[in-house]
Each structure stands twice: as structure tokens, then as C-alpha cells.
Design a protein around this motif. Structure first.
Motif, PDB file in Angstrom:
ATOM      1  N   GLY A 124      47.789  54.625  67.941  1.00 41.85           N
ATOM      2  CA  GLY A 124      47.284  54.369  66.591  1.00 41.85           C
ATOM      3  C   GLY A 124      45.815  54.737  66.455  1.00 41.85           C
ATOM      4  N   ILE A 125      45.039  54.398  67.466  1.00 44.46           N
ATOM      5  CA  ILE A 125      43.604  54.727  67.447  1.00 44.46           C
ATOM      6  C   ILE A 125      43.401  56.238  67.439  1.00 44.46           C
ATOM      7  CG2 ILE A 125      41.488  54.659  68.845  1.00 44.46           C
ATOM      8  CD1 ILE A 125      42.421  51.851  69.784  1.00 44.46           C
ATOM      9  N   ALA A 126      44.100  56.950  68.321  1.00 40.37           N
ATOM     10  CA  ALA A 126      43.956  58.411  68.410  1.00 40.37           C
ATOM     11  C   ALA A 126      44.355  59.080  67.102  1.00 40.37           C
ATOM     12  CB  ALA A 126      44.815  58.940  69.560  1.00 40.37           C
ATOM     13  N   THR A 127      45.423  58.597  66.494  1.00 37.51           N
ATOM     14  CA  THR A 127      45.883  59.189  65.232  1.00 37.51           C
ATOM     15  C   THR A 127      44.872  58.953  64.114  1.00 37.51           C
ATOM     16  OG1 THR A 127      48.165  58.738  65.916  1.00 37.51           O
ATOM     17  CG2 THR A 127      47.804  59.304  63.606  1.00 37.51           C
ATOM     18  N   ALA A 358      36.108  49.552  60.939  1.00 36.76           N
ATOM     19  CA  ALA A 358      34.907  49.414  61.775  1.00 36.76           C
ATOM     20  C   ALA A 358      33.638  50.013  61.156  1.00 36.76           C
ATOM     21  CB  ALA A 358      35.168  50.019  63.156  1.00 36.76           C
ATOM     22  N   PRO A 359      33.686  51.232  60.577  1.00 32.71           N
ATOM     23  CA  PRO A 359      32.454  51.809  60.022  1.00 32.71           C
ATOM     24  C   PRO A 359      31.836  50.975  58.892  1.00 32.71           C
ATOM     25  CG  PRO A 359      34.122  53.512  60.309  1.00 32.71           C
ATOM     26  CD  PRO A 359      34.802  52.199  60.521  1.00 32.71           C
ATOM     27  N   PRO A 365      33.484  53.754  65.587  1.00 31.44           N
ATOM     28  CA  PRO A 365      34.880  53.694  66.059  1.00 31.44           C
ATOM     29  C   PRO A 365      35.157  54.599  67.252  1.00 31.44           C
ATOM     30  CG  PRO A 365      34.722  54.984  64.045  1.00 31.44           C
ATOM     31  CD  PRO A 365      33.365  54.376  64.266  1.00 31.44           C
ATOM     32  N   LEU A 366      34.230  55.504  67.567  1.00 30.26           N
ATOM     33  CA  LEU A 366      34.401  56.392  68.719  1.00 30.26           C
ATOM     34  C   LEU A 366      33.860  55.784  70.008  1.00 30.26           C
ATOM     35  CD1 LEU A 366      33.378  59.778  67.048  1.00 30.26           C
ATOM     36  CD2 LEU A 366      35.675  59.097  67.756  1.00 30.26           C
ATOM     37  N   SER A 367      33.236  54.617  69.912  1.00 27.81           N
ATOM     38  CA  SER A 367      32.667  53.972  71.088  1.00 27.81           C
ATOM     39  C   SER A 367      33.762  53.583  72.079  1.00 27.81           C
ATOM     40  CB  SER A 367      31.893  52.714  70.666  1.00 27.81           C
ATOM     41  OG  SER A 367      31.592  51.914  71.785  1.00 27.81           O
ATOM     42  N   ALA A 372      38.376  50.216  73.836  1.00 29.68           N
ATOM     43  CA  ALA A 372      38.993  49.399  74.892  1.00 29.68           C
ATOM     44  C   ALA A 372      39.191  47.969  74.413  1.00 29.68           C
ATOM     45  CB  ALA A 372      38.114  49.425  76.144  1.00 29.68           C
ATOM     46  N   THR A 373      38.204  47.455  73.674  1.00 32.37           N
ATOM     47  CA  THR A 373      38.308  46.091  73.153  1.00 32.37           C
ATOM     48  C   THR A 373      39.467  45.974  72.167  1.00 32.37           C
ATOM     49  OG1 THR A 373      35.921  45.776  73.384  1.00 32.37           O
ATOM     50  CG2 THR A 373      37.087  44.254  71.925  1.00 32.37           C
ATOM     51  N   VAL A 374      39.601  46.972  71.288  1.00 37.25           N
ATOM     52  CA  VAL A 374      40.693  46.963  70.300  1.00 37.25           C
ATOM     53  C   VAL A 374      42.043  46.932  71.007  1.00 37.25           C
ATOM     54  CG1 VAL A 374      41.872  48.290  68.509  1.00 37.25           C
ATOM     55  CG2 VAL A 374      39.386  48.087  68.472  1.00 37.25           C
TER      56      VAL A 374
END
Length: 462
Positions: A124-127, A358-359, A365-367, A372-374
Motif C-alpha cells: 500500500g505504501i509503495a503504491t 502525512a504531508p 512520507p518517504l522517510s 517502518a513505523t507505519v
């Protein structure tokens, strides 16, 4: 005039139902009848929307009558969920299918559910990053604002419940209450209660074999009757899929879907990627993924149309059994999958929202640390997500509040929520079945001959 048009629409629906019944009488396969029902439901729903419009009184009244078939079918499935879970787990003990390795089986199933949810969060994050999705791209209308306020209110009600308290919610303080399905975690609680009775039975069998034998016969009799009820209900699946799909398409807001097409596309890309990962896991385990897709098609179709993981449970369990999974493991994975580690609702969806939102609070959001936390928060928060409509919202609230992100923004996608939720629910069910198959493979209990036998499908039992 309106009444006459409604009667015509109902008559058309009845003719389609008669056609599906004729297909059944001609012994056309279950999968083909479900697929036909899905297609006819889409076509009829589109026709209703194009002719009358999604907000017309004719469509509202027509779908209300049509929903007697669709909603009634879902209610019948929900009716049998708790009795099926309870008696199947108990039967697994009386037939000595689980007693020797129940701890290992439970650990594997839960571990796989959580692990695949963590992977789905990553997908989901990558997408989201790949499609460059941000919450500021969505215009907030009255519906979005109202949804945001409702989510904030629900968040206030949930605040203060720690993770240990969430785990305690899984335990059955009152098993009779949980047998009614009153709580989001009722299914897991019923599994635990049935397991206690199963262990008690094993103790009684050592000390008083006659009473144990009588109890075993009673359980077997109840199991036979419950499974017959399941078979009767499953025969109604094509009609239920037809009605649910017709209503869904007829009432869909296609203008909103077109405006938010980028978000719909990104969501389904993520869901499809995760489904392919399920197939890869099965392939690595030495199981033919094509066979899985063919046998799983009816239950995935129903989950897609109904948006209810709980309602799909009887089909879920029957499908796993048709894939060579033992009764006990099928029931454990199906039941645990309703409240733990839902790949779509508790994995992909809240992760995508977190990255999108996040923004707005100055988080990059690229951190790597944030990503990792998400993933960690999503995996941990996937406990206790209800397998009914609204589970994704519950998961989103848990994740966003844990990350100190504004939960109200989770309401931004309300206009396309039903469409996305269809795919999420199907992925939830696939994740549950995948965990059952992989657990059976790891414990050496899967029947490969049944898995590869295409004659062993749901239609053979329904």
C-alpha cells in the motif's frame, strides 16, 4: 407511474432469477452460475442507472425490493457463521484432528495473517508513493466533512484502549453473548470457547470414556445438521450475488468515481499486487496457483459483491476443504481471519491513508523511519478488526491515531469507499484462505490429491 416501473424492474429481476434456476437444473457448474450472476447483476444495475439515474425514486424502490434477495442471502450466511465455527472446532477435537498440535497450528495461522498484513502495508505504501497520492488532492464536500466528523467521534470513543486491552477483548467473558455475534471479536471468542470445550472433552475421554463417546455422537449429529444448512444456503449464492451486484452498480456514484479515478486505480493496483503475492506464496509452497484461483473464484466473488468477510465465512471454509485443508485448520484460519490480519481492510487501506495524510502535518512520507513505523503499527493494529462493513474505518482510526495523524481525513474517500471496499474484502478472504493452505502445507496435513482434483469444488457439495 413510479409503482409501475418498479414492478417492471422487479419482474425483470425475477426472470433473471428463473434463468439462473434453469441453469442449476441443467447442472451447469456452480462457478459458471456465480460468474453469470455477477455479469448479469452488473448489466442490470448499469441499465437501471442509465435509464432512471442513481438518485431516482424508481431505482431506490426497485433496489429496496431487490435487496430482499441480496440482503436476505447475506443474513442467512451470517446466521450460520457462529454455529458453524463453534461446532466445527469442537468436531476437530472429537475426531482428534487438532489435539496434538493445536498450539503450533494457531501460532502459524496468526503469524501468517500478521506477516501478510505487514507485507500488504508495504504494498500500500509503495503504491501510494508510486501514484503520488496526497490527501490535499481531494476536494472536501459535505459528505466528506460529515464522514470526517463521524470518524473523529468514533476515535474519541476508542481512545484509551491499550494494545493489551485489545487482546483481552478477544477472550470470551460471556460465550453465550459471543454466540450472538454481538461484539466485533465474537468469532475469535467463540473459537476459544470451543477449544476449551474440546480440551475438556479430551480429559473426560481419559477418565469417563462412555460419557465422552455420548458427547462425541451428539457433536457429530449437530455437525451433520449444521453442514446440511450450510449446503442449502450455498445453493442460493448465484441469486445473492446477482441481487447484491445489481443494487451496488445501480446506486454507485460514477461521477465521484471518475473524479477520484486515480485513487480507485491505485487502490486496485495495490490489491492486485497483494493477491499476486498470495499466489506466489502458494507457488513457493508447491501448490498450483491456477487451481487455487479456479476453486476460490465463487467465494472471492461473493466477498467482492457483499463486502462482508463474516458473511463469506461458510464459503471460505468450504473452499479450503475443497483445497485439501483439514476441517480444523480451515475453521481456525477462516475464523481468525475475520478479526486478525485482514490484508485489505487492516493492511493496504490504513497504510495508504497514512502516507497520503502525512504531508498535511509536515511528515516526509518517504522517510524510511516513518515507513517502518507505519508497517509496524499496521501489523500490530490488525488485531480485532471486525470482518463486517466498517472494519476498514476502524483499522484506519487505530493506525492514524497511533501515528498522531488527523483521523478526520480518513473520511476523504467516502464517495468511492464502497467500490474500494469490495476489492479489500475479497483480498481479506484470500489472505485468510492462504494462511490456512500454507499452515496445512507446513504441518503436512494438506491433502494434495484433493487440492489438485478439480472435481472437488464447492459445486460438488452444494
Amino acid at each position: 407511474m413510479t409503482t409501475g416501473l418498479v414492478i417492471v424492474n422487479i419482474a425483470i429481476m425475477l426472470l433473471i432469477i428463473i434463468g439462473l434456476f434453469y441453469m442449476q437444473k441443467k447442472h451447469i457448474s456452480f462457478s459458471k452460475r456465480v460468474f453469470t450472476a455477477l455479469g448479469l447483476g452488473i448489466v442490470f444495475g448499469f441499465a437501471l442507472q442509465l435509464i432512471y439515474g442513481p438518485t431516482s425514486e424508481v431505482v431506490a424502490e426497485s433496489t429496496a425490493w431487490i435487496n430482499i434477495v441480496g440482503g436476505g442471502y447475506v443474513k442467512f450466511l451470517q446466521m450460520i457463521v457462529m454455529p458453524l465455527v463453534f461446532i466445527s472446532i469442537l468436531t476437530a477435537f472429537t475426531k482428534l484432528k487438532l489435539s496434538n498440535n493445536i498450539g503450533k497450528i494457531s501460532t502459524l495461522i496468526i503469524g501468517l495473517l500478521i506477516a501478510t498484513t505487514a507485507v500488504s502495508a508495504g504494498v500500500g505504501i509503495a503504491t501510494t508513493l508510486g501514484f503520488n497520492l496526497e490527501s490535499v488532492q481531494i476536494t472536501q464536500g459535505d459528505a466528506e466533512v460529515a464522514r470526517g466528523e463521524m470518524i473523529e467521534q468514533r476515535n474519541l470513543e476508542m481512545q484509551g484502549k491499550t494494545f493489551p486491552q485489545q487482546i483481552l477483548e478477544l477472550l470470551p467473558a460471556n460465550p453465550f453473548l459471543d454466540l450472538t455475534g454481538a461484539r466485533p471479536t465474537s468469532t475469535i471468542s467463540v473459537v476459544i470457547f470451543a477449544a476449551f470445550l474440546g480440551f475438556a472433552f479430551l480429559g473426560v475421554r481419559r477418565k469417563a470414556p462412555e460419557q465422552a463417546e455420548l458427547f462425541s455422537k451428539i457433536v457429530d449429529a449437530f455437525y451433520a445438521v449444521i453442514m446440511r444448512v450450510v449446503t442449502i444456503i450455498l445453493r442460493l449464492t448465484p441469486y445473492g450475488v446477482l441481487a447484491i451486484m445489481t443494487k451496488t452498480v445501480a446506486l454507485s456514484d460514477f461521477d465521484a468515481i471518475l473524479k477520484l479515478g486515480k485513487f480507485v486505480l491505485a487502490s486496485y493496483v495495490a490489491l492486485l499486487v497483494m493477491f499476486l503475492i498470495h499466489l506466489l506464496l502458494l507457488t513457493f509452497a508447491g501448490l498450483n496457483p491456477i487451481t487455487y484461483v479456479k476453486k476460490a473464484f465463487p467465494v472471492l466473488t461473493f466477498a467482492f459483491t457483499s463486502r462482508s468477510s463474516a458473511g463469506a465465512l461458510p464459503l471460505n471454509i468450504q473452499t479450503q476443504k475443497s483445497l485439501g485443508v483439514p476441517d480444523g485448520i480451515a475453521n481456525f484460519s477462516g475464523s481468525f481471519g475475520l478479526s486478525i490480519g485482514q490484508n485489505g481492510c487492516a493492511g493496504i487501506y490504513p497504510a495508504m491513508l497514512a502516507i497520503m495524510i502525512a504531508p498535511t502535518v509536515g511528515i516526509n512520507p518517504l522517510s524510511p523511519s516513518f515507513i517502518a513505523t507505519v508497517i509496524a503499527v499496521v501489523a500490530i493494529s490488525s488485531f480485532g478488526v471486525a470482518g463486517v462493513g466498517g472494519g476498514a474505518t476502524f483499522a484506519a482510526i487505530l493506525v492514524l491515531s497511533a501515528l498522531n495523524l488527523p483521523v478526520a481525513l480518513a473520511g476523504l474517500l467516502i464517495s468511492i469507499e464502497p467500490l474500494i471496499d469490495m476489492g479489500r474484502t475479497a483480498l481479506n478472504v484470500s489472505g485468510s484462505m492462504t494462511s490456512g493452505l500454507l499452515t496445512s502445507r507446513m504441518t503436512g496435513e494438506i491433502d494434495s490429491s484433493v487440492y489438485n482434483n478439480m472435481d472437488k469444488k464447492i459445486e460438488a457439495e452444494a
